[in-house]
Scaffold this active site. Structure first.
Site, PDB file in Angstrom:
ATOM      1  N   ARG A 129       0.672  -1.350  -0.139  1.00 20.39           N
ATOM      2  CA  ARG A 129       0.055   0.085   0.015  1.00 20.39           C
ATOM      3  C   ARG A 129       0.829   1.197   0.119  1.00 20.39           C
ATOM      4  O   ARG A 129       2.062   1.103   0.428  1.00 20.39           O
ATOM      5  CB  ARG A 129      -0.964  -0.111   1.373  1.00 20.39           C
ATOM      6  CG  ARG A 129      -2.028  -1.040   1.196  1.00 20.39           C
ATOM      7  CD  ARG A 129      -2.806  -0.958   2.445  1.00 20.39           C
ATOM      8  NE  ARG A 129      -3.558   0.098   2.598  1.00 20.39           N
ATOM      9  CZ  ARG A 129      -3.475   0.893   3.712  1.00 20.39           C
ATOM     10  NH1 ARG A 129      -2.980   0.556   4.791  1.00 20.39           N
ATOM     11  NH2 ARG A 129      -4.122   2.231   3.714  1.00 20.39           N
ATOM     12  N   LYS A 194       4.164  -7.178  11.792  1.00 22.18           N
ATOM     13  CA  LYS A 194       3.692  -7.531  10.868  1.00 22.18           C
ATOM     14  C   LYS A 194       3.766  -8.954  10.003  1.00 22.18           C
ATOM     15  O   LYS A 194       5.019  -9.145   9.748  1.00 22.18           O
ATOM     16  CB  LYS A 194       3.790  -6.423   9.874  1.00 22.18           C
ATOM     17  CG  LYS A 194       3.016  -6.474   8.578  1.00 22.18           C
ATOM     18  CD  LYS A 194       2.645  -5.122   7.841  1.00 22.18           C
ATOM     19  CE  LYS A 194       2.179  -5.191   6.517  1.00 22.18           C
ATOM     20  NZ  LYS A 194       1.854  -4.056   5.811  1.00 22.18           N
ATOM     21  N   ARG A 329      -1.425   4.627  13.338  1.00 23.29           N
ATOM     22  CA  ARG A 329      -0.528   4.107  14.405  1.00 23.29           C
ATOM     23  C   ARG A 329      -1.039   4.153  16.070  1.00 23.29           C
ATOM     24  O   ARG A 329      -1.393   4.847  16.192  1.00 23.29           O
ATOM     25  CB  ARG A 329       0.792   4.820  14.610  1.00 23.29           C
ATOM     26  CG  ARG A 329       1.856   4.814  13.035  1.00 23.29           C
ATOM     27  CD  ARG A 329       3.102   5.450  13.451  1.00 23.29           C
ATOM     28  NE  ARG A 329       3.552   5.589  11.967  1.00 23.29           N
ATOM     29  CZ  ARG A 329       3.967   4.614  11.270  1.00 23.29           C
ATOM     30  NH1 ARG A 329       4.298   3.736  11.756  1.00 23.29           N
ATOM     31  NH2 ARG A 329       4.571   4.752  10.117  1.00 23.29           N
TER      32      ARG A 329
HETATM   33  C1  BTN Z   1       0.823  -3.896   2.145  1.00 18.41           C
HETATM   34  O1  BTN Z   1       0.640  -4.248   3.375  1.00 18.41           O
HETATM   35  O2  BTN Z   1       1.397  -2.862   2.094  1.00 18.41           O
HETATM   36  C2  BTN Z   1       0.171  -4.756   1.027  1.00 18.41           C
HETATM   37  C3  BTN Z   1       1.130  -5.890   0.528  1.00 18.41           C
HETATM   38  C4  BTN Z   1       0.696  -6.658  -0.494  1.00 18.41           C
HETATM   39  C5  BTN Z   1       1.555  -7.661  -1.240  1.00 18.41           C
HETATM   40  C6  BTN Z   1       1.042  -8.547  -2.007  1.00 18.41           C
HETATM   41  S1  BTN Z   1       2.108  -9.747  -2.456  1.00 18.41           S
HETATM   42  C7  BTN Z   1       0.966 -10.375  -3.694  1.00 18.41           C
HETATM   43  C8  BTN Z   1       0.327  -9.208  -4.267  1.00 18.41           C
HETATM   44  N1  BTN Z   1       1.231  -8.568  -5.575  1.00 18.41           N
HETATM   45  C9  BTN Z   1       1.820  -7.321  -5.196  1.00 18.41           C
HETATM   46  O3  BTN Z   1       2.691  -6.667  -5.837  1.00 18.41           O
HETATM   47  N2  BTN Z   1       1.256  -6.945  -3.825  1.00 18.41           N
HETATM   48  C10 BTN Z   1       0.411  -8.146  -3.479  1.00 18.41           C
END
Ligand code: BTN
Length: 332
Positions: A129, A194, A329
């Site tokens: 994100r 996380k 947070r």
């Molecule tokens: C976050 O916490 O910021 C979200 C992370 C999401 C990662 C997943 S891995 C599979 C899919 N492909 C990506 O490029 N991102 C999501």
């Protein structure tokens, strides 16, 4: 990762020893070149032993992703999902499906059917994100995306990413992971660190059904080296549960549970997920700070409302907050 390294890893993942000479013959390269690829694999965090006279072997067995295994597990439940696509390496599983979606809208024949999932052993541009990178080393974790269509359209999509979080948290709890928590809107935490994240990307226009790609990344056995790029406390499944995790089984269980939840959500909205979210709410009744660009809001978190907006109490007044750019947070 180099094709030859993937070949070596796939060969070693079958178990036992394999000599440098045999690998060299299969790859049409010298033993010294095999040695260099093995060194590169070790640098990626893959533990490979070499025993004189016997060759190379993996210190810990690695079970690679397999479309047939995932589909077989999915078939044990009543699911209509197509066989997932599995890649060794890809830029991003979300990006792959979004590009196919784009083709759908430019060609007469759809190249992607709703329910199609895409998984990869490694992502070269895994994204999180708010433009962050997602650490995606080879064969270590789970990275997958699912294409879905929402009849309720963009306006119905509020709360959807929380629903995905609930599904992941429940699936992990069923697997035996204790203390799973959800940080609004959809980060997965275990014991305050996380473990995974969710990236939902929506395509569509207001007033019409919309397409979406749900991306899930879960740390399963993160090598220390790859973890250096993570800028917050993290954990992985190998740290939080003692039994080994079969990524094929976990992926299938998550996809089946997601299918059920998305059907439910499209028909009836966030309603029944509200209570399920509360079982995992990391910040319930805790002091929080919300960041929205330069703006900061401090207050006490009071959970989420009936559409999934974050509730924050300030001076006795509770306000709902919703939006992809908000980050939350905890405060001590
Ligand atoms: C976050 O916490 O910021 C979200 C992370 C999401 C990662 C997943 S891995 C599979 C899919 N492909 C990506 O490029 N991102 C999501």
């Amino acid at each position: 990762m180099h094709d030859k390294q993937i070949f070596i890893l796939k060969r070693l993942s079958k178990g036992g020893f394999c000599s440098g000479e045999a690998l060299g013959e299969q790859l049409s390269i010298s033993r010294a070149a095999v040695g260099k690829h093995v060194k590169a694999l070790r640098e990626l965090g893959i533990d490979i032993y070499s025993v004189p006279g016997r060759g190379y072997t993996l210190a810990k067995p690695i079970k690679l992703l397999c479309d047939g295994d995932i589909a077989a597990r999915m078939r044990q439940f009543s699911t209509n999902l197509p066989v997932p696509l599995v890649f060794d390496t890809i830029d991003s599983t979300n990006q792959y499906l979004l590009e196919r979606l784009n083709l759908n809208s430019h060609t007469e024949q759809a190249s992607l059917e709703p329910g199609q999932a895409c998984l990869a052993e490694m992502q070269t541009s895994g994204r999180g994100r708010r433009g962050r990178q997602w650490a995606s080393p080879f064969a270590a974790n789970l990275y997958f995306s699912l294409y879905w269509q929402l009849q309720s359209g963009l306006q119905g999509a509020m709360g959807l990413s929380l629903v995905v979080g609930v599904v992941v948290a429940e699936t992990l709890s069923n697997l035996g992971v204790g203390d799973v928590q959800l940080k609004w809107p959809n980060d997965i935490y275990v014991a305050g660190k996380k473990l995974g994240g969710i990236l939902v990307e929506l395509v569509g226009q207001v007033g019409d059904a919309c397409d979406l790609v749900v991306g899930v990344g879960l740390n399963v056995s993160m090598p220390e080296d790859a973890a250096k790029q993570i800028d917050q406390p993290w954990t992985d499944l190998s740290t939080v549960i003692s039994k080994p995790v079969d990524r094929n089984v976990l992926a299938a269980d998550l996809l089946v549970a997601l299918e059920q939840a998305l059907v439910e959500f499209d028909g009836r909205g966030f309603g029944q997920f509200h209570r399920r979210w509360q079982d995992f709410d990391l910040y319930m009744d805790k002091p929080v700070t919300l960041a929205m660009g330069d703006k900061r809001i401090t207050g006490i978190c009071r959970g989420v409302d009936s559409v999934g907006a974050l509730l924050v109490e300030q001076n006795g007044r509770i306000t709902p907050y919703m939006g992809g750019e908000i980050s939350v947070r905890g405060r001590t």
